[in-house]
Design a protein around this motif. Sequence first.
Motif: not given
Lengths: 306, 344
Positions: A276-291, B165-173
């Motif tokens: 789950s942590a990987i899946i939820v990070s994907v959109p934000i990392v894409i946005l981050f790379v883009y911005v 870039a990784i959501p802090a909430f996820a990396s904290l877990q």
Amino acid sequence: MSIQTRQMLEVREARKERGWHWLTRPPHRGEDPRLKRIGIHIALIVAALIAVFPVIRVFGTALRPGNNLLNPTLEIIPRGATLDAFHHVLFETNLPNWLLNSLAITMGTASVGLILAATSAYAFSRYKFRGRSLGLTFLFATQLIPGIMLLVPIFLLAAQLKLTGTYQGLVIAYSVTAIPFSIWILKGYYDTVPIELEEAARIDGCSEFQAFRKVLLPLSLPALAIVFLFNFLAAWGEFFTARVLIGGREELLTWPLGIQRFQAQFQTQWADLSASAIIVSVPIVILFVYVSRYLVSGLTLGGVKG
Amino acid sequence: MLNLGQAWTAISDVAWTVAVLVIGVAILEAILWLVFVKWRKSALSLPIMLLTPAIIGLLVLYVYPLLWELNVSFTKMGIRNFVDPGFLGLTSDPQIFVGLDNYRDVFTKPVLKQTGFYQLFAQTVIWTVVNVTLHVVLGVALALMMNRRLRGRTVYRALLILPWAIPAFASLQIWRTEFNFQYGAVNQLLGVVGIAPVQWLSDPIWNFAAMILTNVWLGVPFMMVITLGGLQSISQDYYEAAELDGASTAQSFRAITVPLLKPVLVPAILLGTFLTFNNILVPFFINQNELETSDILVTALYRAAFQFSRYGFAAAFAFVIFAILMIFTVFYVRKTNALKGAYE
């Protein structure tokens, strides 16, 4: 013996004559000596490894098969690697819905917050009016307030207005709490754009508002992108406000509230949590790379363009 | 499995909220336009129209809650004394009014089960100073190394930004599981170097260290990016002029880099201090055993309000915390001129 080989040998001879100087002297103007560059590379590689290490670990954990979960090991790709955990969280839990809930909330709040802040920052940047410094001071002071402090009254207010247990209260709360910081960043950026550009547009027949929308806003794209990214980040991973305002309604959970459930029985759901942590990070990392190309130019602090 | 019905509810809920906001703002703007443009013909009608929606939002979500908190901080409101605090929560009920007692209690009675204000304050100061110092030192060091002609610079930058870039909430877990005594990666890595495993989650000192490690990992990229921006805005001409004058690398660093980096770093450090001082996620999630030695002021505030339900006390405590940060900020801004240019 070819010409290239001969040249190479000559260079080698020359290096021998100079001893170790080829390591300590810069090969070209403006470059560092080799030894220093090697040192920098080593330091940066170590730092990058530390930065990436948890990410690699998460992939390793997510790929572990169920019978290998509690194996204390450092191997990156586990024996019997499997995508079971990804399959499980995507198809047998509510994670896709939690993600979509979060995405809807985040897009809504980041856009509303950006529009409100972009317009207010223009007023602060280009006009002198009574209460202007008071307003700026207030916006600054809001950054000192512990967020938890406002949670009880906001919850009670939302409850009185029947906005708990829905997204309405949450969207409004996120949008507004994002405003002060966004205004500061955007005002700092607007201040660095010469006002003459808007004056020229005014002479050409633009209205005040058109000068803002057609001249200043396009020029401020880096800062707008940064502010959108920050607001997106803040709402995407927010936990406490969501917990208080959404409460226990299963179908409304955002992903931070949702993946808390995998934590309940720590040992069996380690792989689920990682996937789950990987899946939820994907959109934000894409946005981050883009911005990220705007990251350096769009961030202004204290009126100094960073 | 994606439940389409639920997904539709969520999206329409958000879309509906945004639509209501947009319509509300449009009506508001129309009224303002009539009043200020048509009737008063004010020169400031545009800024008024631009600012009003944000001002209303801030009044409802900042000013009103602050007044509510101020009012409640003079009462003994809690889960056992949950009295309606009157009209909009802004008048006071004599039954639960206790005057300044809560403010006195903050300093004289335990805030948590055992831990009092002064210990929490000391823990917060250590937490903030250590974190911000490491953020700045490591962030500036990395930025200086990357601001050179170097192969693979973009790769380094992409990798080093990842923790941000990784959501802090996820990396904290993730970090929390990696600090696990038996299975976590941190202890296994220590084992490789031959160091005995450490009780990261249950030993007070090591738990505090784990919190700091996690937060340093999280916070360095921000300082690095800010510093990199500052470094790139320094013209190369200065360095070339210094080189012509025979300045050494160390000299030009001291005479050019440091003073020109200061206007970028000074506000960044202030912002970093706020974020660290008010950081609730890291101390809350890395400290799962609720060690009071790992609590800082804001996590203690969360526990006072939401675990012990002492609303009156928590409100007073919150104002004390706010005042501490305010005093620090006033001194910092006076001393460094951090907000220079922001009011122009």
